[in-house]
Motif scaffolding. Sequence first.
Motif, PDB file in Angstrom:
ATOM      1  N   HIS A  13      -0.533 -16.529   8.822  1.00  0.00           N
ATOM      2  CA  HIS A  13      -0.361 -16.330   7.377  1.00  0.00           C
ATOM      3  C   HIS A  13       0.101 -14.905   7.070  1.00  0.00           C
ATOM      4  O   HIS A  13       0.962 -14.687   6.204  1.00  0.00           O
ATOM      5  CB  HIS A  13      -1.686 -16.628   6.671  1.00  0.00           C
ATOM      6  CG  HIS A  13      -1.654 -16.391   5.190  1.00  0.00           C
ATOM      7  ND1 HIS A  13      -0.965 -17.201   4.313  1.00  0.00           N
ATOM      8  CD2 HIS A  13      -2.236 -15.422   4.428  1.00  0.00           C
ATOM      9  CE1 HIS A  13      -1.120 -16.751   3.080  1.00  0.00           C
ATOM     10  NE2 HIS A  13      -1.890 -15.672   3.118  1.00  0.00           N
ATOM     11  N   LEU A 111      -4.073 -18.198   0.981  1.00  0.00           N
ATOM     12  CA  LEU A 111      -4.498 -18.800   2.243  1.00  0.00           C
ATOM     13  C   LEU A 111      -5.673 -19.751   2.032  1.00  0.00           C
ATOM     14  O   LEU A 111      -5.729 -20.834   2.625  1.00  0.00           O
ATOM     15  CB  LEU A 111      -4.878 -17.719   3.249  1.00  0.00           C
ATOM     16  CG  LEU A 111      -5.375 -18.207   4.621  1.00  0.00           C
ATOM     17  CD1 LEU A 111      -4.326 -19.075   5.308  1.00  0.00           C
ATOM     18  CD2 LEU A 111      -5.754 -17.032   5.512  1.00  0.00           C
ATOM     19  N   GLY A 120      -2.444 -23.749   5.144  1.00  0.00           N
ATOM     20  CA  GLY A 120      -3.599 -23.070   4.568  1.00  0.00           C
ATOM     21  C   GLY A 120      -4.903 -23.720   4.971  1.00  0.00           C
ATOM     22  O   GLY A 120      -4.955 -24.565   5.861  1.00  0.00           O
TER      23      GLY A 120
END
Length: 901
Positions: A13, A111, A120
């Motif tokens: 991420h 996230l 996510g």
Amino acid sequence: MDTAEIRRRFVAHFERNETVGAHQAVASASLLLDDPNLLFVNAGMVPFKPYFLGQETPPYDRAVSVQKCVRTPDIEDVGKTTRHGTFFEMCGNFSFGDYFKEGAIELAWDLCTKSQADGGFGLEESRLWPSVYVDDPEAVQLWMKATGLPEERIVKLGKRENYWSMGVPGPGGPCSEILYDRGLEYGPDGEFATTSRLVMPTELEDRYLEIWNLVFMQDELSAVRSKEDFDILGSLPKRNIDTGMGLERVAFLLQEKQNMYEIDVMFPVIQRAEELTGRRYGADHGDDVRFRVVADHIRSSMMLIGDGVTPGNEARGYVLRRLLRRAVRSMRLLGYEDPALPELMPVSRDKMGETYTELHQDWDRIARVAYGEEDAFRKTLQAGTQIFDLAAGEVRASGSTTLSGDRAFALHDTYGFPIDLTLEMASEAGLKVDEEGFRNLMAEQRERAKADARAKKGQHADTSVYRSILDEHGPTEWLAYETLQTESTPLRLLKGGSAGQVLEPGDVGELVLDRTPFYAESGGQAADAGTIEFDGGRLEVLDVQRPVRGLVVHQVRCVDGQFVPGTNVLASVDPEWRTGARQAHSGTHVVHAALREVLGPSALQSGSYNRPGYLRLDFGWTAGLTPAQVRDIEQVSNEALRADLPVGWQYMTLSEAKEWGAIALFGETYDDQKVRVVEIGGPWSRELCGGTHVAHSSQIGTVVVTSEASIGSGNRRIEAFTGVEGFAYLARERDVVSQLTGLLKTQPDDLVGRVGDLVERLRQAEKELEKGRVAQLLAGAGQLAASATKVGDVNVVAQRADGASAGDVRALALDVRSRMSASEPGVVVIIGGPESKVAVVAAVNDEARSRGLSANALVRAVGPLLGGKGGGKDDVAQGGGTDASRIDEALALVPAEVARS
């Protein structure tokens, strides 16, 4: 979603982020860092502290990491709550003067709430509650902007909850947490968010679980008196972001488990423990706590050993020992008496080894250390139980019902007996334990340990004066690899930790130069010796340290003249000292390589120290080496010297060094971007090292191993001489051999046999003397029986037998009793032995026992006078003591005790 996937998604991420920019993925640092204030890395930001403190320039603007952490203050609470664990992994993203609050909030919320299909975690927004510092309205607005949540969904907390600092002057700032509402099952309902809630209510901590903390590092703090009491000096020149997301907490939420102990990397240990014990997790709260302790402590211990910790009685070693023993103890309370670690730790290895592959590679060493500690503890349990029983008996005999705090502490500190075991056994014996006294003694011990740590060189509690020098002048130009002499400019003189103006002859101070050829103590190598000459005088260099990274500080004593900073000086390293230091440091590498060649690759260095001509090397190993193994290590070392192996070094990244097979010393801190790898003979010896070395192995001269011994459970030490000192040691041994051959009139090859013959003849002579002495002692038994004193109608013999062994004393007492009239009551008490070890034996005949006289009572009566104790049966009892000066007083007590009976 398994733990490995959560970890992967977190890093990805940030590593691929396009909003604020890609983050540099940084591998987890060791659990052991060179920080005087920490036993272990306890937060994800610890490896980045030099950047936040301004001690070093970060090599990147943004970073992401999943850091191994260990926190020890809550060991007693492990298993009792869902929030306490010893080892854990902290996922963090960091900004060094780059993005700030808005970027951090947006990245974290994205996230957490982004669907799992899109990479996510897919957490429900309705369950997420941001919190902010009560005096940070900016954060409230940014959360509302990023999430669309109304203000009443944002919790405002006080300093204790939502203001972060290191506890010392330096950077600090407000925090924002992301809390996850686990529902009514975990806490009461009601109005959660208020205008200003200063603390999180205890009854809500399980329900509203903190999963992520965002620190907005924006303030410079001064006069830090406590976590909630400090002054804000102003704003930092660069604002930073430091966040921490608990991997285990997110894992048990995403895996729909009740707590961290039930996630995929921990619960298999509990399942194996269920199989071994026959107990079932979830059936009994007490058992559940023990199962959780086992799962947590097994994993924590394994990770600590993997990073180089070995069990011991202080600092890191003590923590590891406590974890291992609590795990074994918990299995015992669950009903499993056999060795537990060989059954449980491989299960944890297989799960954690999916990410930390070094656990598999280094398993032989890890297992040897852990299993050896369990074997030792099983023996401790057996011995400690006997010691406890004796202590409990004395408590009852004194009429008390409480085991003192110092007794409980002695059981814990001296014998490794866990306090919870002492409490349990005391309860079974109908006794209490002075827990407050025990805790006080433990606190005193911890304070002493902290004071010792603070007193170590280079670990000053306050380094601000050195930081100010570094900020003003920049890092020292360090030329120890290049030259032994430099012309230098003094930058600062310190006396007693503060600025000084002059050094008179005999004065000692600290001198900072713009450049230096002196090696500062590090990596186990002692600092260089030498001189600093100035116009009209000379300074002797006593020590060289790096109190803060990049700054070299010389401790000096003025020998001649009056030193006033201002003019250039000539800094000169003693060339003989440096030669000896190079020999010893290269010799350490050679011995380490030889050790691994003889014992195998799992014999890894855990510490070292070398000075000119001398080296010591500590390594993890559970058994003592045989004389043949020690000779082999010495021979392999000297063969490497004779081969004249080339010694070289080069710089590379840490990951490249590991791929190249270089060995890193446990507990040392290395630069992620550039490390120095020293090799001797190519791949034969490759180690990360910043020390000074010879150019060819033959320049070491010689390696003479002088000792090999244990320095604690699972850790051993080799000591050796090198160079001229090694030859001098051999010369001294040659002189001893020469003197002995002259005295014994034999040849060197026959010396061992000749000495052995003499020792055997001496042993036989001592046996004959012993037989004669015993015979003479026993020959007087009849006379002693005839000279018995009447106490009422009881015949009493109370006699000292100086120099007699405990066995002789017993034999004499029984012989005297047998010679006394069986029709009359008779009592015999003999006390003897060497001054340091007194033996007492009491013997009474049947007639005396019928009158109520007891040998056991007599020994218990006189024992305390002799500084000891004892006991036995009514007819014969035996004891001991250490105070021979009171033998006559003890003997005088015997008639009084007989009369009283």
